[in-house]
Design an enzyme around this catalytic site. Structure first.
Site, short mmCIF file in Angstrom:
data_model
loop_
_atom_site.label_atom_id
_atom_site.label_comp_id
_atom_site.label_asym_id
_atom_site.label_seq_id
_atom_site.Cartn_x
_atom_site.Cartn_y
_atom_site.Cartn_z
N THR A 54 0.74 -1.18 0.00
CA THR A 54 -0.16 -0.01 0.02
C THR A 54 0.91 1.25 0.18
OG1 THR A 54 -1.53 -1.29 1.22
CG2 THR A 54 -1.95 1.14 1.44
N ARG A 103 -2.41 4.65 7.30
CA ARG A 103 -2.69 3.52 7.69
C ARG A 103 -2.60 3.54 9.33
NH1 ARG A 103 -0.67 -2.53 5.66
NH2 ARG A 103 -2.12 -1.80 3.94
#
Ligand code: CP
Length: 313
Positions: A54, A103
């Site tokens: 990611t 995140r």
């Protein structure tokens, strides 16, 4: 400016339009064409939990489009260790950047950050909550393989309790009319509130502990890792560790065009023998993170992707 916190933030029409943009951006993601659509824009990468795909695919996406990236880096070398709150960190990075990918281990943290920020937040995973940018690359991969998203039979297997990728993906697939088989050990079943949400959207859902029973009729088998880091108790983890292991020999009766996906990283749930089969799609899926995130960055930064890019799209 609104970001992407859950799949509820995008209508089906918006999803399909972003996937169209992603398709046209493929030659840019592959480095065949340079298209600096995001020149002068800065992405802030705030990863309070480990990530390879990611974080790196967001960075690649931004750079392929001529933009720049600033990283929080290792949390241990940031002022978070001095006790700085998420709210204060967001206040700073909001001023340094045009958009933030984040995140965080806490469920709900992405929404909290969006409420504190003026720039869009892209949720790159909030605890056991959601992972909508992963869902966009998953949908792109499914559409690439099957030419459509509607009416497919999809097995979601493994850790459906803590696996945030399947929380977001199940919601999106239901909205496109897919049939879902939720295969997990009983300890790792999909949370009841998510099943209720799927049912409220008219889902066709079956919950089972049997992974192999539906493989012959499936169009997609989406495997997931058991999220060891989310277990409060090591003994509980030991009860389910290694529960599902897919081997090439399990695929003999599968449909020709069935694809096996995994958000990665894998541990032991997909045996390397599967990698050589025509069904394996997880490494292409990981590459698609670049193109899907390019399209999302453009959309949230209000930059139009040209209809004709050239370069073999
Ligand atoms: N799929 C995924 O979220 O991978 P990373 O944890 O490496 O970012």
């Amino acid at each position: 400016m609104p970001g992407l916190i859950t799949m509820d933030d995008l209508s089906n029409e918006e999803i399909l339009s972003i996937l169209d943009d992603a398709q046209r951006l493929l030659p840019v993601a592959e480095g065949k064409t340079y298209l600096p659509l995001l020149q002068g824009k800065i992405l802030g990468n705030l990863f309070f939990e480990p990530s390879t795909r990611t974080r790196m695919s967001f960075e690649t996406a931004m750079k392929r489009l001529g933009g720049d990236v600033v990283n929080l880096g290792d949390v241990k070398t940031s002022s978070v260790v001095k006790g700085e709150t998420l709210f204060d960190t967001i206040q700073m990075v909001d001023g340094y950047t045009d958009i933030i990918a984040m995140r965080h281990p806490r469920q709900g943290a992405a929404q909290y950050a969006q409420d504190a920020a003026r720039v869009p937040i892209l949720n790159g995973g909030d605890g056991a909550g959601h992972h909508p940018t992963q869902t966009m690359l998953d949908l792109f991969t499914i559409q690439q393989a099957h030419g459509r998203l509607d009416g497919l039979k999809v097995i979601l297997a493994g850790d459906l309790r803590y696996g945030r990728t399947v929380h977001s993906l199940s919601h999106a697939l239901t909205r496109f009319g897919c049939e879902l088989i939720l295969a997990s050990p009983s300890l790792l079943k999909m949370p009841p509130e998510i099943v209720a949400d799927l049912n409220a959207h008219g889902a066709n859902v079956t919950e089972t502990e049997d992974l192999l029973g539906s493989i012959e009729t499936a169009d997609v088998v989406y495997m997931t890792r058991i999220q060891k880091e989310r277990f409060a108790d090591e003994d509980e983890y030991a009860k389910v560790a290694g529960a599902y292991k897919l081997h090439a020999s399990n695929l003999d009766g599968a449909k020709e065009d069935m694809i096996i996906m995994h958000p990665l990283p894998r541990v032991d749930e997909i045996h390397p023998s599967v990698d050589q089969t025509r069904h394996a799609r997880y490494f292409e899926q990981a590459f698609n993170g670049v193109v899907a995130r390019m399209a999302l960055l453009c959309r949230l930064l209000d930059v139009e992707v040209p209809a004709d890019i050239g370069g073999g799209a």
